[in-house]
Design a protein around this motif. Sequence first.
Motif, PDB file in Angstrom:
ATOM      1  N   LYS A  41      28.688  72.381  19.399  1.00 17.02           N
ATOM      2  CA  LYS A  41      29.594  72.326  20.541  1.00 17.02           C
ATOM      3  C   LYS A  41      31.032  72.073  20.091  1.00 17.02           C
ATOM      4  O   LYS A  41      31.976  72.680  20.581  1.00 17.02           O
ATOM      5  N   ASP A  42      31.196  71.172  19.136  1.00 17.00           N
ATOM      6  CA  ASP A  42      32.533  70.814  18.670  1.00 17.00           C
ATOM      7  C   ASP A  42      33.226  71.973  17.966  1.00 17.00           C
ATOM      8  O   ASP A  42      34.449  72.031  17.911  1.00 17.00           O
ATOM      9  N   GLU A  82      41.317  70.362  26.672  1.00 15.29           N
ATOM     10  CA  GLU A  82      40.686  71.674  26.525  1.00 15.29           C
ATOM     11  C   GLU A  82      40.981  72.576  27.723  1.00 15.29           C
ATOM     12  O   GLU A  82      41.253  73.771  27.557  1.00 15.29           O
ATOM     13  N   LEU A  83      40.918  72.016  28.924  1.00 24.87           N
ATOM     14  CA  LEU A  83      41.229  72.813  30.109  1.00 24.87           C
ATOM     15  C   LEU A  83      42.679  73.291  30.085  1.00 24.87           C
ATOM     16  O   LEU A  83      42.978  74.444  30.408  1.00 24.87           O
ATOM     17  N   GLU A 129      35.075  79.305  24.930  1.00 29.18           N
ATOM     18  CA  GLU A 129      33.660  79.529  24.639  1.00 29.18           C
ATOM     19  C   GLU A 129      32.803  78.387  25.176  1.00 29.18           C
ATOM     20  O   GLU A 129      31.700  78.604  25.687  1.00 29.18           O
ATOM     21  N   ARG A 130      33.318  77.165  25.065  1.00 30.97           N
ATOM     22  CA  ARG A 130      32.576  76.005  25.583  1.00 30.97           C
ATOM     23  C   ARG A 130      32.425  76.078  27.097  1.00 30.97           C
ATOM     24  O   ARG A 130      31.372  75.734  27.645  1.00 30.97           O
ATOM     25  N   TYR A 167      28.791  76.066  28.504  1.00 30.45           N
ATOM     26  CA  TYR A 167      28.342  74.766  29.019  1.00 30.45           C
ATOM     27  C   TYR A 167      28.914  74.390  30.385  1.00 30.45           C
ATOM     28  O   TYR A 167      28.515  73.393  30.978  1.00 30.45           O
ATOM     29  N   GLY A 168      29.885  75.175  30.891  1.00 30.81           N
ATOM     30  CA  GLY A 168      30.486  74.858  32.184  1.00 30.81           C
ATOM     31  C   GLY A 168      31.789  74.093  32.033  1.00 30.81           C
ATOM     32  O   GLY A 168      32.017  73.392  31.033  1.00 30.81           O
ATOM     33  N   SER A 169      32.638  74.210  33.038  1.00 28.69           N
ATOM     34  CA  SER A 169      33.963  73.590  32.965  1.00 28.69           C
ATOM     35  C   SER A 169      33.914  72.064  32.975  1.00 28.69           C
ATOM     36  O   SER A 169      34.825  71.397  32.484  1.00 28.69           O
TER      37      SER A 169
END
Length: 228
Positions: free
Chosen positions: A9-10, A30-31, A16-17, A21-23
């Motif tokens: 994940k990292d 990150e957002l 891509e995350r 995996y969802g917002s």
Amino acid sequence: MKCREQEYKDQLLPRERLIQYGSEVLSNEELLAIVLQSGNKSTPVMQLAENMLKEVDGLYGLKTVKIEELMNLNGIGTVKAVQIKAIVELGKRLALSTQEKYGKIYSSQQIGERLIEEMKDLIQEHFMVFYLNAKNEIIRKETIFIGTLNQSIAHPREIFHLAVRYSASRLILVHNHPSGNPEPSDQDELFTERLVSCGEMMGIEILDHIIVGESGYVSFRETQRLSL
């Protein structure tokens, strides 16, 4: 020691995350990095996002900062400043938004009489659904299928897919008979029964099935057909 899944994940980029995996799992940085899209020669986009949030004192500061101040931040400029202000304003409007309503249903007669004029001259069979909330307010009205001269092929999957999408609690089914005679056929009754069963399994109530003819309509509820 991090597990392999966490390490994986990292390693993913914010975009891509979000897809995988969802917002909800993304950090503020990150957002913001997704909104910024890119960094510059000296600063990667994640670092740019972190620096910006520090400069404006977090999300609250981002909500109140002026566009001129954003444009003066290192690595931002006009385009990124405009993107940020636009997304902040959109967030404010989303927070104030409510689901649009299209009137309230009080009776089958209200729907039937309303649709006679609308559907009486159609030469093909149209199958439409009124999607309602728990207060019988119309959330959406959708034509699911337009059939041949005397046959429609609406599928329960399409009907209930939209019900879930619109968070509808109840449905009213409507279709016309191009022949002008609104009397339900055996196929109409079987199809309605099938939809009622599907609705019971999903917790979505079928309030009525209304068939519109040239000068009148037939309501399954008013005529006490099936278990409506």
